[in-house]
Write a protein that holds these residues in place. Structure first.
Motif, PDB file in Angstrom:
ATOM      1  N   LEU A   1      32.516  47.757  -1.840  1.00  0.00           N
ATOM      2  CA  LEU A   1      31.907  46.487  -1.451  1.00  0.00           C
ATOM      3  C   LEU A   1      32.334  45.406  -2.421  1.00  0.00           C
ATOM      4  CD1 LEU A   1      28.237  47.759  -0.902  1.00  0.00           C
ATOM      5  CD2 LEU A   1      29.885  47.242   0.910  1.00  0.00           C
TER       6      LEU A   1
ATOM      7  N   TYR B   1      31.384  42.334  -4.909  1.00  0.00           N
ATOM      8  CA  TYR B   1      30.261  42.220  -5.833  1.00  0.00           C
ATOM      9  C   TYR B   1      29.118  41.411  -5.224  1.00  0.00           C
ATOM     10  CZ  TYR B   1      27.427  40.843  -9.805  1.00  0.00           C
ATOM     11  OH  TYR B   1      26.363  40.614 -10.633  1.00  0.00           O
TER      12      TYR B   1
ATOM     13  N   LEU C   1      27.254  43.540  -2.777  1.00  0.00           N
ATOM     14  CA  LEU C   1      26.442  44.550  -3.460  1.00  0.00           C
ATOM     15  C   LEU C   1      25.194  43.923  -4.068  1.00  0.00           C
ATOM     16  CD1 LEU C   1      26.039  47.421  -4.578  1.00  0.00           C
ATOM     17  CD2 LEU C   1      27.427  46.746  -6.555  1.00  0.00           C
TER      18      LEU C   1
ATOM     19  N   LYS D   1      22.170  43.951  -1.941  1.00  0.00           N
ATOM     20  CA  LYS D   1      21.546  45.240  -1.603  1.00  0.00           C
ATOM     21  C   LYS D   1      20.525  45.582  -2.685  1.00  0.00           C
ATOM     22  CE  LYS D   1      25.408  47.115   1.087  1.00  0.00           C
ATOM     23  NZ  LYS D   1      24.690  47.298   2.359  1.00  0.00           N
TER      24      LYS D   1
ATOM     25  N   ILE E   1      30.265  54.002  -5.544  1.00  0.00           N
ATOM     26  CA  ILE E   1      30.447  52.629  -5.085  1.00  0.00           C
ATOM     27  C   ILE E   1      31.558  51.996  -5.906  1.00  0.00           C
ATOM     28  CG2 ILE E   1      29.335  50.405  -4.705  1.00  0.00           C
ATOM     29  CD1 ILE E   1      26.667  51.846  -4.579  1.00  0.00           C
TER      30      ILE E   1
END
Length: 418
Positions: free
Chosen positions: A118, A120, A123, A126, A205
């Protein structure tokens, strides 16, 4: 309507006396059975709801409400496609992502792992991941050279924060000696613990741009992704929005909503909840039969009292209401106790799990075997009301036959055999 006199007589009949100890014991068992059944139903339904919500939060948090993949396996010009998808009513965010399978290796140990790449900024949105960071920081991920690893995966491979973790991809390069797997070492920037073993033991990740290089998705000057993660305002509308996207994008894309992607898991949870509901309802049903037996014995024991009441002018209806009140007192008391007990247990169910594990020295929820490592509970008022109403209805139905039997008792016959 039950009068105050009828309630008073019913209460006196239910009070424990030495000569009626056996009847009172059965009454206590009936009340306890109803209370335990109601409490167990509330706890089980709340835990099942909590597990479903927790799993849904993690599943959706990782893949979105809707996932879009190209039939070719790669998405070109994914930012333009994301803008088209974001224009659909009900869509709140669209995130390009790269997914891949690798072998993670460190300290002589290796295991399979799932890579999710992903940007930054994506992310950072999330929150359910950021809140679960257990060590390290996102600085290395933000700079583009660090990866975030599930805590259990890091423990299994013996890789602390700051140490390198080697990723091996089976899609290597062709050489004279044959196919050579592609491998590269990345420093572990942070670890997370979501509480779901499926993620904590196998998820890595990776920065989006680095994943494009690693998985060869930036060859030929074209940057690629493997899919789009779509989040919608109302999860229940994901299926309808997915259908709109299929019509808009055509047949070149595979589009799945969260219900399709996790259908087997949530169907299994629903089946388990329904089976447990049926089984625990039987506890209340057995308690209802105990009410019938205890009231029948009470009618037989109080035959003389019933005859005297009838000769003093009490109607059949009054006698019937007295014994209806007896049964309803048991049902209402048992249901009330079960309701309070069930809510208290549901609210503190995970604390109780921790206490039991501390006392027993073992694990009730082994993370290697179950999706979750905690017992979340989500109390649904509608389900609680349904359980309470069901218990009260069964208690009421259980009193009808003994009450009718008491009302039909002939005073002369009852006094003759006393």
């Amino acid at each position: 309507m039950i009068s105050a006199f009828e309630r008073m007589v019913a209460w006196r009949y239910l009070r424990a006396r030495r000569a009626e100890g056996f009847i009172s014991l059965i009454t206590a068992f009936s009340l306890s059975g109803i209370a335990l059944g109601v409490a167990a139903l509330i706890v089980i339904t709340s835990v099942m709801n909590g597990v479903k919500t927790e799993m849904l939060k993690h599943f959706i948090g990782m893949s979105g409400h809707i996932s879009i993949y190209s039939n070719s396996g790669q998405l070109g010009d994914y930012d333009a496609l994301a803008l088209r998808v974001a224009s659909t009513a009900g869509v709140i965010s669209v995130t390009p992502a790269i997914e891949g399978q690798v072998m993670a290796s460190a300290n002589g140990h290796a295991t399979g792992a799932q890579v999710l790449a992903l940007r930054y900024d994506d992310l950072a949105r999330k929150e359910h991941i950021l809140e679960k960071i257990t060590s390290g920081s996102l600085d290395g991920f933000k700079s583009g050279d660090g990866i975030i690893v599930g805590e259990r995966l890091a423990e299994n491979l013996g890789v602390p924060v700051g140490e390198p973790l080697t990723l091996i991809s089976p899609e290597g390069r062709q050489t004279i000696a044959g196919l050579v797997p592609r491998l590269k070492a990345y420093p572990v920037a942070a670890t997370f613990k979501l509480g779901m073993n499926a993620y904590d033991s196998s998820l890595i990740i990776m920065p989006f741009n680095e994943a494009q290089v690693y998985f060869k998705l930036s060859d030929g000057g074209q940057n690629l992704a493997t899919g789009l993660q779509v989040n919608v305002a109302k999860p229940d509308q994901a299926q309808a929005i997915a259908e709109q996207l299929r019509q808009m994008l055509g047949g070149n894309y595979r589009i799945y909503d969260w219900q399709q992607s996790n259908k087997s898991v949530f169907e299994a949870l629903t089946i388990q909840r329904n089976v447990m509901f049926i089984i625990l309802t039987l506890i209340i049903l057995v308690a209802a039969f105990n009410i019938i037996s205890s009231l029948i014995m009470l009618v037989k024991d109080k035959g003389r009292d019933i005859a005297i009441l009838r000769t003093m002018g009490a109607t059949r209806g009054a006698v019937m209401r007295i014994f209806l009140a007896c049964g309803l007192l048991i049902g209402v008391a048992g249901t009330g106790i079960g309701l309070v007990l069930g809510l208290l247990l549901a609210i503190n169910v995970d604390n109780i799990r921790v206490w039991v594990e501390h006392i027993s020295g073992g694990r009730i929820l082994a993370e290697q075997l179950y999706f979750i490592s905690t017992l979340p509970a989500e109390i649904d008022p509608e389900q609680v009301i349904a359980v309470v109403l069901m218990s009260l209805v069964l208690s009421f139905l259980a009193t009808l036959y003994p009450a009718r039997r008491a009302a039909k008792l002939d005073p002369a016959e009852a006094l003759r055999y006393e």
